[in-house]
Write a protein that holds these residues in place. Structure first.
Motif, mmCIF file in Angstrom:
data_model
loop_
_atom_site.group_PDB
_atom_site.id
_atom_site.type_symbol
_atom_site.label_atom_id
_atom_site.label_comp_id
_atom_site.label_asym_id
_atom_site.label_seq_id
_atom_site.Cartn_x
_atom_site.Cartn_y
_atom_site.Cartn_z
ATOM 1 N N LEU A 52 38.691 60.717 113.015
ATOM 2 C CA LEU A 52 40.017 60.106 113.098
ATOM 3 C C LEU A 52 39.921 58.657 113.552
ATOM 4 C CD1 LEU A 52 43.112 60.387 112.993
ATOM 5 C CD2 LEU A 52 43.010 61.097 115.391
ATOM 6 N N GLU A 53 39.089 58.396 114.550
ATOM 7 C CA GLU A 53 38.918 57.029 115.050
ATOM 8 C C GLU A 53 38.357 56.112 113.966
ATOM 9 O OE1 GLU A 53 39.662 55.416 117.907
ATOM 10 O OE2 GLU A 53 40.742 57.202 118.543
ATOM 11 N N ARG A 54 37.424 56.609 113.175
ATOM 12 C CA ARG A 54 36.872 55.806 112.075
ATOM 13 C C ARG A 54 37.949 55.457 111.058
ATOM 14 N NH1 ARG A 54 31.234 59.005 111.039
ATOM 15 N NH2 ARG A 54 30.151 58.235 112.878
ATOM 16 N N LYS A 55 38.789 56.443 110.730
ATOM 17 C CA LYS A 55 39.872 56.198 109.772
ATOM 18 C C LYS A 55 40.844 55.153 110.320
ATOM 19 C CE LYS A 55 39.884 60.670 107.436
ATOM 20 N NZ LYS A 55 40.643 61.911 107.199
ATOM 21 N N LEU A 56 41.216 55.310 111.584
ATOM 22 C CA LEU A 56 42.143 54.356 112.192
ATOM 23 C C LEU A 56 41.540 52.958 112.261
ATOM 24 C CD1 LEU A 56 43.618 56.524 115.083
ATOM 25 C CD2 LEU A 56 44.741 55.868 112.957
ATOM 26 N N ASN A 57 40.264 52.894 112.561
ATOM 27 C CA ASN A 57 39.575 51.603 112.612
ATOM 28 C C ASN A 57 39.574 50.937 111.243
ATOM 29 O OD1 ASN A 57 38.051 49.438 113.357
ATOM 30 N ND2 ASN A 57 36.264 50.605 114.011
ATOM 31 N N LYS A 58 39.356 51.724 110.194
ATOM 32 C CA LYS A 58 39.347 51.197 108.834
ATOM 33 C C LYS A 58 40.732 50.679 108.445
ATOM 34 C CE LYS A 58 38.010 52.449 104.130
ATOM 35 N NZ LYS A 58 37.495 53.513 103.263
ATOM 36 N N ILE A 59 41.774 51.432 108.790
ATOM 37 C CA ILE A 59 43.141 51.015 108.485
ATOM 38 C C ILE A 59 43.483 49.721 109.217
ATOM 39 C CG2 ILE A 59 45.574 51.637 108.809
ATOM 40 C CD1 ILE A 59 44.698 54.569 108.339
ATOM 41 N N ALA A 60 43.103 49.650 110.486
ATOM 42 C CA ALA A 60 43.388 48.444 111.271
ATOM 43 C C ALA A 60 42.657 47.235 110.698
ATOM 44 C CB ALA A 60 42.993 48.663 112.722
ATOM 45 N N THR A 61 41.423 47.431 110.281
ATOM 46 C CA THR A 61 40.648 46.331 109.698
ATOM 47 C C THR A 61 41.302 45.840 108.410
ATOM 48 O OG1 THR A 61 38.621 47.251 110.630
ATOM 49 C CG2 THR A 61 38.369 45.658 108.855
ATOM 50 N N GLN A 62 41.751 46.761 107.576
ATOM 51 C CA GLN A 62 42.421 46.369 106.335
ATOM 52 C C GLN A 62 43.706 45.607 106.615
ATOM 53 O OE1 GLN A 62 42.842 50.099 104.287
ATOM 54 N NE2 GLN A 62 40.753 50.060 103.482
#
Length: 105
Positions: A52-62
């Protein structure tokens, strides 16, 4: 007297070593207590949380990339508009500078 001085010197060295060892033990105990206090409120992350943290990190980066691209595009648009303006008075402040950025976001 010479023997006594040598023995006294040796005694102070041994005493100093004991004090150093005791202070090292105290420092070690303090570090352990401090580490325990820091670790007290923490939980071990499960594999689901990591994903979940990886997904959230990816969304934030985008999102950040999208924001920077919008700002860059807005700056290009403003530069083109300012190049087209003839007088210096109009170059200082363009009326639609701020309002043009909002729709890009």
């Amino acid at each position: 007297q010479k023997n006594k001085q040598v023995l006294d010197g040796d005694f102070t060295i041994r005493k100093r070593k004991k004090v150093d060892q005791a202070s090292k033990k105290e420092l070690g105990e303090k570090r352990k207590r401090k580490k325990e206090l820091l670790e007290m409120g923490k939980l071990q992350a499960s594999s689901a949380d990591v994903i979940l943290e990886r997904k959230l990190n990816k969304i934030a980066t985008q999102g950040i990339i999208q924001l920077f691209n919008a700002v860059k595009q807005h700056q290009k648009d403003i530069d083109l508009k300012l190049k087209n303006v003839k007088t210096e008075a109009k170059k200082e402040k363009s009326p639609d500078c701020d309002s043009a950025l909002i729709p890009l976001l």
